[in-house]
Design an enzyme around this catalytic site. Structure first.
Site, PDB file in Angstrom:
ATOM      1  CB  ALA A  11      -0.919  -0.023   1.222  1.00  0.00           C
ATOM      2  CE1 TYR A  13       4.899   9.064  -1.795  1.00  0.00           C
ATOM      3  CE2 TYR A  13       6.010   7.256  -0.670  1.00  0.00           C
ATOM      4  CZ  TYR A  13       5.643   8.592  -0.727  1.00  0.00           C
ATOM      5  OH  TYR A  13       5.999   9.445   0.275  1.00  0.00           O
ATOM      6  CB  THR A 130      10.444  -1.132 -11.131  1.00  0.00           C
ATOM      7  OG1 THR A 130       9.409  -0.173 -11.336  1.00  0.00           O
ATOM      8  CG2 THR A 130      11.460  -1.056 -12.247  1.00  0.00           C
ATOM      9  CD  GLU A 164       6.750   9.325  -5.394  1.00  0.00           C
ATOM     10  OE1 GLU A 164       7.000  10.189  -4.543  1.00  0.00           O
ATOM     11  OE2 GLU A 164       7.282   8.201  -5.387  1.00  0.00           O
ATOM     12  CB  ALA A 267      19.854  22.111 -16.287  1.00  0.00           C
ATOM     13  CB  SER A 268      17.530  19.999 -11.694  1.00  0.00           C
ATOM     14  OG  SER A 268      17.916  18.641 -11.798  1.00  0.00           O
ATOM     15  N   GLY A 270      20.117  17.975  -9.748  1.00  0.00           N
ATOM     16  CA  GLY A 270      20.258  16.513  -9.850  1.00  0.00           C
ATOM     17  C   GLY A 270      18.922  15.844  -9.648  1.00  0.00           C
ATOM     18  CG  PHE A 271      18.092  12.003 -11.637  1.00  0.00           C
ATOM     19  CD1 PHE A 271      18.223  10.896 -10.809  1.00  0.00           C
ATOM     20  CD2 PHE A 271      18.883  12.060 -12.783  1.00  0.00           C
ATOM     21  CE1 PHE A 271      19.108   9.872 -11.089  1.00  0.00           C
ATOM     22  CE2 PHE A 271      19.783  11.036 -13.083  1.00  0.00           C
ATOM     23  CZ  PHE A 271      19.910   9.942 -12.227  1.00  0.00           C
ATOM     24  CB  CYS A 275      11.892   5.371  -9.868  1.00  0.00           C
ATOM     25  SG  CYS A 275      10.395   4.829  -9.044  1.00  0.00           S
TER      26      CYS A 275
HETATM   27  P1  NAD Z   1       6.677   1.851  -1.142  1.00  0.00           P
HETATM   28  O1  NAD Z   1       7.863   1.570  -0.308  1.00  0.00           O
HETATM   29  O2  NAD Z   1       6.003   3.189  -1.035  1.00  0.00           O
HETATM   30  O3  NAD Z   1       5.527   0.758  -0.840  1.00  0.00           O
HETATM   31  C1  NAD Z   1       5.759  -0.598  -0.807  1.00  0.00           C
HETATM   32  C2  NAD Z   1       4.874  -1.205   0.298  1.00  0.00           C
HETATM   33  O4  NAD Z   1       4.945  -2.631   0.220  1.00  0.00           O
HETATM   34  C3  NAD Z   1       5.304  -0.843   1.711  1.00  0.00           C
HETATM   35  O5  NAD Z   1       4.244  -0.176   2.369  1.00  0.00           O
HETATM   36  C4  NAD Z   1       5.646  -2.181   2.370  1.00  0.00           C
HETATM   37  O6  NAD Z   1       5.292  -2.242   3.739  1.00  0.00           O
HETATM   38  C5  NAD Z   1       4.819  -3.136   1.551  1.00  0.00           C
HETATM   39  N1  NAD Z   1       5.291  -4.532   1.573  1.00  0.00           N
HETATM   40  C6  NAD Z   1       6.541  -5.008   1.384  1.00  0.00           C
HETATM   41  N2  NAD Z   1       6.544  -6.353   1.433  1.00  0.00           N
HETATM   42  C7  NAD Z   1       5.269  -6.746   1.678  1.00  0.00           C
HETATM   43  C8  NAD Z   1       4.628  -8.003   1.826  1.00  0.00           C
HETATM   44  N3  NAD Z   1       5.310  -9.144   1.710  1.00  0.00           N
HETATM   45  N4  NAD Z   1       3.310  -8.028   2.093  1.00  0.00           N
HETATM   46  C9  NAD Z   1       2.594  -6.880   2.197  1.00  0.00           C
HETATM   47  N5  NAD Z   1       3.139  -5.655   2.047  1.00  0.00           N
HETATM   48  C10 NAD Z   1       4.453  -5.589   1.787  1.00  0.00           C
HETATM   49  O7  NAD Z   1       7.102   1.566  -2.645  1.00  0.00           O
HETATM   50  P2  NAD Z   1       6.511   2.267  -3.966  1.00  0.00           P
HETATM   51  O8  NAD Z   1       7.120   3.606  -4.163  1.00  0.00           O
HETATM   52  O9  NAD Z   1       5.028   2.129  -3.957  1.00  0.00           O
HETATM   53  O10 NAD Z   1       7.126   1.325  -5.091  1.00  0.00           O
HETATM   54  C11 NAD Z   1       6.655  -0.003  -5.269  1.00  0.00           C
HETATM   55  C12 NAD Z   1       7.250  -0.538  -6.557  1.00  0.00           C
HETATM   56  O11 NAD Z   1       6.773   0.231  -7.677  1.00  0.00           O
HETATM   57  C13 NAD Z   1       8.770  -0.477  -6.644  1.00  0.00           C
HETATM   58  O12 NAD Z   1       9.234  -1.589  -7.357  1.00  0.00           O
HETATM   59  C14 NAD Z   1       9.028   0.795  -7.444  1.00  0.00           C
HETATM   60  O13 NAD Z   1      10.259   0.743  -8.135  1.00  0.00           O
HETATM   61  C15 NAD Z   1       7.873   0.777  -8.421  1.00  0.00           C
HETATM   62  N6  NAD Z   1       7.466   2.098  -8.912  1.00  0.00           N
HETATM   63  C16 NAD Z   1       7.424   3.171  -8.070  1.00  0.00           C
HETATM   64  C17 NAD Z   1       6.993   4.412  -8.553  1.00  0.00           C
HETATM   65  C18 NAD Z   1       6.946   5.615  -7.655  1.00  0.00           C
HETATM   66  O14 NAD Z   1       6.736   6.707  -8.158  1.00  0.00           O
HETATM   67  N7  NAD Z   1       7.128   5.496  -6.352  1.00  0.00           N
HETATM   68  C19 NAD Z   1       6.581   4.534  -9.876  1.00  0.00           C
HETATM   69  C20 NAD Z   1       6.610   3.401 -10.701  1.00  0.00           C
HETATM   70  C21 NAD Z   1       7.046   2.187 -10.210  1.00  0.00           C
HETATM   71  C1  UDX Z   2       9.832   8.651 -12.447  1.00  0.00           C
HETATM   72  C2  UDX Z   2       9.284   8.434 -13.864  1.00  0.00           C
HETATM   73  O1  UDX Z   2       9.033   9.707 -14.464  1.00  0.00           O
HETATM   74  C3  UDX Z   2       8.005   7.612 -13.807  1.00  0.00           C
HETATM   75  O2  UDX Z   2       7.549   7.331 -15.128  1.00  0.00           O
HETATM   76  C4  UDX Z   2       8.299   6.309 -13.094  1.00  0.00           C
HETATM   77  O3  UDX Z   2       7.129   5.534 -13.012  1.00  0.00           O
HETATM   78  C5  UDX Z   2       8.858   6.570 -11.707  1.00  0.00           C
HETATM   79  O4  UDX Z   2      10.034   7.404 -11.812  1.00  0.00           O
HETATM   80  P1  UDX Z   2       9.238  10.267 -10.428  1.00  0.00           P
HETATM   81  O5  UDX Z   2      10.551   9.833  -9.897  1.00  0.00           O
HETATM   82  O6  UDX Z   2       8.053  10.186  -9.545  1.00  0.00           O
HETATM   83  O7  UDX Z   2       8.876   9.423 -11.745  1.00  0.00           O
HETATM   84  O8  UDX Z   2       9.335  11.801 -10.917  1.00  0.00           O
HETATM   85  P2  UDX Z   2       9.946  12.515 -12.212  1.00  0.00           P
HETATM   86  O9  UDX Z   2       9.008  13.566 -12.610  1.00  0.00           O
HETATM   87  O10 UDX Z   2      10.361  11.566 -13.244  1.00  0.00           O
HETATM   88  O11 UDX Z   2      11.232  13.242 -11.620  1.00  0.00           O
HETATM   89  C6  UDX Z   2      12.360  12.518 -11.137  1.00  0.00           C
HETATM   90  C7  UDX Z   2      13.453  13.490 -10.744  1.00  0.00           C
HETATM   91  O12 UDX Z   2      14.011  14.138 -11.900  1.00  0.00           O
HETATM   92  C8  UDX Z   2      12.970  14.631  -9.842  1.00  0.00           C
HETATM   93  O13 UDX Z   2      13.936  14.905  -8.858  1.00  0.00           O
HETATM   94  C9  UDX Z   2      12.824  15.790 -10.793  1.00  0.00           C
HETATM   95  O14 UDX Z   2      12.918  17.036 -10.163  1.00  0.00           O
HETATM   96  C10 UDX Z   2      14.004  15.544 -11.730  1.00  0.00           C
HETATM   97  N1  UDX Z   2      13.860  16.172 -13.055  1.00  0.00           N
HETATM   98  C11 UDX Z   2      12.817  15.824 -13.849  1.00  0.00           C
HETATM   99  C12 UDX Z   2      14.827  17.064 -13.492  1.00  0.00           C
HETATM  100  O15 UDX Z   2      15.787  17.373 -12.782  1.00  0.00           O
HETATM  101  N2  UDX Z   2      14.700  17.598 -14.749  1.00  0.00           N
HETATM  102  C13 UDX Z   2      13.667  17.278 -15.579  1.00  0.00           C
HETATM  103  O16 UDX Z   2      13.623  17.798 -16.704  1.00  0.00           O
HETATM  104  C14 UDX Z   2      12.688  16.361 -15.115  1.00  0.00           C
END
Ligand code: NAD
Ligand code: UDX
Length: 478
Positions: A11, A13, A130, A164, A267-268, A270-271, A275
């Site tokens: 549960a 992001y 991922t 996000e 430009a920034s 840093g990212f 992820c």
């Molecule tokens: P997160 O840390 O916010 O959430 C993961 C949750 O899974 C945690 O709350 C944790 O307690 C729970 N968990 C772990 N093991 C468990 C289990 N065995 N049973 C039940 N719950 C369990 O992580 P997130 O940011 O949601 O990312 C999840 C995945 O999605 C990662 O692989 C990430 O790379 C990918 N992803 C993230 C984003 C993003 O923007 N955050 C975007 C695209 C893909």
């Molecule tokens: C990223 C991918 O965009 C998304 O598709 C994937 O599912 C998860 O990873 P996120 O990390 O949530 O998403 O945000 P994103 O908007 O991609 O920004 C990542 C970082 O790069 C931030 O720190 C942002 O400020 C930075 N950034 C982004 C730059 O510095 N310059 C840019 O032009 C764009």
């Protein structure tokens, strides 16, 4: 077969927002999101959700306890569901083989083992986390090795592309949905069932079906390409600073080429985020394991340039402040890794703070959405600080930006929050020590106006014409 019940393991992001949108778009499907963390589930069931994301509150409120449920009863949700999303975290391994690069798959494996242990009927298991290429095969192996009579599993890859800060709009109107599955009758049937869910609101032509490994690799490749663009423009920003070119003008010029496009060229400092670094390092590790060292070195540079960019900016701060920041008050504006989120994972602000703390600067931090405890957790984590006492001595967190700036030698803007564009900089300047410095790590401020007020301004990818630092200054009201 139409799906009636979905379970989402994790549960976070991804799990929370994506299932909230599925529930809101598919009122005919019951969606239960489960997590081991009681605190997280309690927050999902409260008025104060565990994460800040524009529009999320409204979507959750519209379907919670109608067809959207949050629970710690993992087993019950698995047993009841026909389709299970795995949305658990896959962080970079911190020890052992592949330390610092490989994805730690222990949460994926424990979710798969839990499904294998409790499932009493056939399931479609969808990896949304991922993962490295072929993770679906490992999940399949775990499930098949423990399969009960009459139970069948199909494992699909369905990576999530939400960013996000824009999660809800990304989920509601994605560029595409990717589904990877086996090219067997059972595999095709499972893919169709998942397509049926998405077709509730996404046009069929935007749902791309491919083989499982291509789908897994596409996710890593997409993030690597996006991160690569930022590192590329940041590498150009270093050249701009050394030559007098302006990175925003260069980005504008190259972005008008339709083959390059204008997005992700900002430009920034840093990212950041949970992820990009993790997934690029994961790709590097994959290349190394496949004995492709040149490909590994290529992608490694994306992360190395990001480190370089953060360090370069920190060094610029120290150099501008007359080569010492020891005991100086430096106010960090923004701690989240980007605007419109409270997430701080891998935020550039953490690294900036670390470099400044290493120089014994006194850090003040203001962020409109990040909780104090969260900032302190980041700054005292073993990867960042070997001396938590130094953090408590040197770091102060403010909830009023004007109070934070009072008596500061410098402001360092790390997150592009909109509110930073409209602050009363005349008031801030009057209350700062002189010469008053401002370092714009996001290129969002009006530099001419700030210099007119009297600030000494530094930004990324541009040399600003400096005003003499000894010009007449307004009295400090402090
Ligand atoms: P997160 O840390 O916010 O959430 C993961 C949750 O899974 C945690 O709350 C944790 O307690 C729970 N968990 C772990 N093991 C468990 C289990 N065995 N049973 C039940 N719950 C369990 O992580 P997130 O940011 O949601 O990312 C999840 C995945 O999605 C990662 O692989 C990430 O790379 C990918 N992803 C993230 C984003 C993003 O923007 N955050 C975007 C695209 C893909
Ligand atoms: C990223 C991918 O965009 C998304 O598709 C994937 O599912 C998860 O990873 P996120 O990390 O949530 O998403 O945000 P994103 O908007 O991609 O920004 C990542 C970082 O790069 C931030 O720190 C942002 O400020 C930075 N950034 C982004 C730059 O510095 N310059 C840019 O032009 C764009």
């Amino acid at each position: 077969m139409p799906i009636k019940r979905i379970c989402c393991i994790g549960a976070g992001y991804v799990g929370g927002p994506s299932c909230a949108v599925i529930a809101s778009k598919c009122p005919d499907v019951q969606v239960t999101v489960v997590d081991l963390s009681e605190e997280r589930i309690r927050q999902w069931n409260s008025d104060h959700l565990p994460l800040y994301e524009p529009q999320l509150d409204d979507v959750v409120k519209s379907c919670r306890e109608r067809n959207l449920w949050f629970s710690t009863d993992v087993d019950k949700a698995i047993i009841e569901a026909e389709l299970i999303f795995i949305c658990v975290n896959t962080p970079t391994k911190l020890f052992g083989i592949g330390k610092g690069r490989a994805a730690d798959l222990k949460y994926i494996e424990s979710a798969a083992r839990r499904i294998a242990t409790v499932a009493k009927s056939s399931k479609i298991v969808v990896e949304k986390s991922t993962v490295p290429v072929k993770a679906a095969e490992s999940i399949t192996n775990i499930l098949q090795a423990n399969v009960k009579p009459g139970v069948k599993y199909q494992v699909l890859s369905n990576p999530e592309f939400l960013a996000e800060g824009t999660a809800i709009s990304d989920l509601v109107s994605p560029d595409r949905v990717l589904i990877g599955g086996e090219k067997t009758d059972q595999g095709r049937e499972a893919v169709e069932a998942l397509c049926w869910i998405y077709e509730h609101w996404i046009p069929k032509e935007q749902i791309i079906v491919m083989n499982t490994w291509s789908s897994e690799l596409s996710k890593l490749a997409a993030n690597a390409f996006l991160a690569q663009r930022i590192s590329s423009i940041n590498a150009i920003s270093a050249i701009c600073e050394a030559t007098g070119a302006d990175v925003s003008e260069v980005a504008g010029a190259i972005g008008t080429d339709s083959r390059i496009g204008s997005k992700f060229l900002k430009a920034s400092v840093g990212f950041g985020g949970s992820c990009f670094q993790k997934d690029v390092l994961n790709l590097v590790y994959l290349c190394e394991c496949l004995n492709l060292p040149e490909a590994a070195a290529y992608w490694q540079q994306v992360v190395d340039i990001n480190d370089y960019q953060r360090k370069r900016f920190a060094l610029r701060i120290v150099e501008s402040l007359f080569n010492t920041v020891t005991d100086k008050n430096i106010t960090i504006l923004g701690f989240a890794f980007k605007k419109d989120t409270g997430d701080t994972r891998e935020s550039a602000a953490i690294y900036l703070s670390k470099y400044l703390l290493d120089e014994e600067a006194k850090i003040r931090i203001y962020d409109p959405k990040v909780e104090k405890e969260q900032m302190l957790r980041e700054l005292t984590s073993p990867m960042i600080s070997d001396n938590p006492d130094r953090v408590s001595k040197l770091v102060t967190i403010y909830d009023d930006v004007y109070e934070a700036a009072k008596g500061s030698h410098a402001l360092v803007l790390c997150t592009e929050w909109d509110e930073f564009k409209t602050l009363d900089y005349k008031r801030i300047y009057a209350d700062m020590l002189k010469p008053a410095f401002i370092f714009d790590g996001r290129i969002i401020l009006d530099h001419e106006a700030l210099m007119e007020i009297g600030f000494h301004v530094e930004t990324i990818g541009k040399r600003l014409t400096r005003k003499p630092v000894h010009r007449p200054i307004a009295p400090c009201t402090q």
